[in-house]
Design an enzyme around this catalytic site. Structure first.
Site, PDB file in Angstrom:
ATOM      1  N   GLU A   1       4.090  -4.088  -3.045  1.00  0.00           N
ATOM      2  CA  GLU A   1       3.930  -5.519  -2.828  1.00  0.00           C
ATOM      3  C   GLU A   1       5.105  -6.085  -2.049  1.00  0.00           C
ATOM      4  OE1 GLU A   1       1.272  -5.077  -6.484  1.00  0.00           O
ATOM      5  OE2 GLU A   1       3.372  -4.597  -6.198  1.00  0.00           O
ATOM      6  N   THR A   2       4.828  -7.183  -1.361  1.00  0.00           N
ATOM      7  CA  THR A   2       5.838  -7.991  -0.690  1.00  0.00           C
ATOM      8  C   THR A   2       5.613  -9.430  -1.139  1.00  0.00           C
ATOM      9  OG1 THR A   2       5.952  -6.541   1.242  1.00  0.00           O
ATOM     10  CG2 THR A   2       6.687  -8.797   1.543  1.00  0.00           C
TER      11      THR A   2
END
Length: 299
Positions: free
Chosen positions: A47-48
């Site tokens: 994830e970002t």
């Protein structure tokens, strides 16, 4: 071109290069939805996150969470890691609220030497459908024998998960997701995201792996949202001295990411109130590795 600052952190990390990697863009004002998705694909981490000003001034920030393929309403390791980064960048220790698509998420943050401990709390019902996945089907998807499967069920604390309990750690390590079979059956599953684990919740540490190719993550080193769904659903299923039939509390420790060389440790707990799980907490340590900037074309 615009330049956007980011921080790289390892979340649920007991060692410097363990845990689950996370990129946190500390000021995402000016980025479109498409740009955020493109950046998440470029970073190619589980994830970002993109930090924006909070809509409610009493809260710390508004946080958007993207995998390489999709935006998520909520995820555990990005919540923990983003809180740690905000702490390191001046927000400090204590309790604050992050606004996510699922709603407000309360987080407690504490400095521990060169690491930052963060724990999020969600108080919402565990969502589960009436159906459960067949053991034989899960064995086929995971390239295991049906005898390896002790139980399987669906649960969600914000992100739907298919939870599969196996007979031992060896079976967890032996599992291989059959992508052809998974692709053929994924639309028939309430959730195509598969968390497999072994261990007795009331007596020992759990050992887990997570497959989420539908989100662009073949295997995830540490999954906080899955941990919340797991501890909440286990609290309802487990009959032990730790969880009474009415009220009580279940606390578990999950080792994940070991098989893929990213050892992660997740602490999770859930309270039982009148026979229903509530007040799920998930946390662990974060190591800040570095920072940089990314040039993004103007829309």
């Amino acid at each position: 071109m615009q330049s956007f600052h980011f921080v790289i952190a390892n979340v649920f990390a007991e060692t410097h290069f363990g845990g689950n990697q996370l990129a946190v863009f500390t000021d995402a004002r000016g980025l479109s939805d498409q740009a955020m998705q493109s950046i998440a694909k470029q970073m190619n981490l589980s994830e970002t996150t993109f930090v924006l000003p909070a809509r409610d001034k009493r809260n710390a920030a508004n946080v958007r969470i993207f995998t390489p393929q999709a935006e998520l309403p909520f995820a555990g390791h990005p919540t923990v890691g983003t809180a740690a980064v905000l702490c390191q960048r001046g927000l400090g220790e204590g309790r604050f609220v992050l606004e996510e698509a699922i709603g407000d998420v309360e987080v407690d943050v504490e400095l521990r030497g060169d690491r930052i401990a963060a724990r999020f709390r969600i108080d919402r019902p565990i969502e589960s459908p009436d159906t459960t996945p067949a053991n034989a089907l899960m064995a086929d998807l995971l390239t295991l024998d049906e005898a390896d499967i002790d139980a399987a069920w669906f649960a969600s604390a914000g992100v739907p998960i298919c939870i599969v309990q196996l007979g031992g750690r060896e079976a967890v390590d032996r599992a291989v997701l059959d992508r052809n079979a998974w692709n053929a059956k994924r639309k028939d599953l309430w959730s195509p995201n598969i968390l497999l684990f072994s261990g007795k919740p009331a007596a020992e540490r759990l050992y887990a792996r997570m497959f989420a190719p539908a989100l662009g993550v073949d295997e995830d080193p540490a999954t906080g949202a899955a941990a919340a769904a797991l501890v909440g659903s286990l609290a309802k299923r487990v009959a032990s001295g730790h969880v009474a039939s009415g009220d009580g509390k279940l606390a578990i420790t999950i080792d994940q990411g070991v098989k893929m060389g990213r050892p992660s440790v997740i602490e999770a707990s859930a309270e039982m109130r009148a026979g229903q799980p509530s007040n799920m907490e998930v946390g662990g340590l974060t190591v800040i590795l570095g920072e940089g900037s990314l040039a993004v074309p103007s829309d």
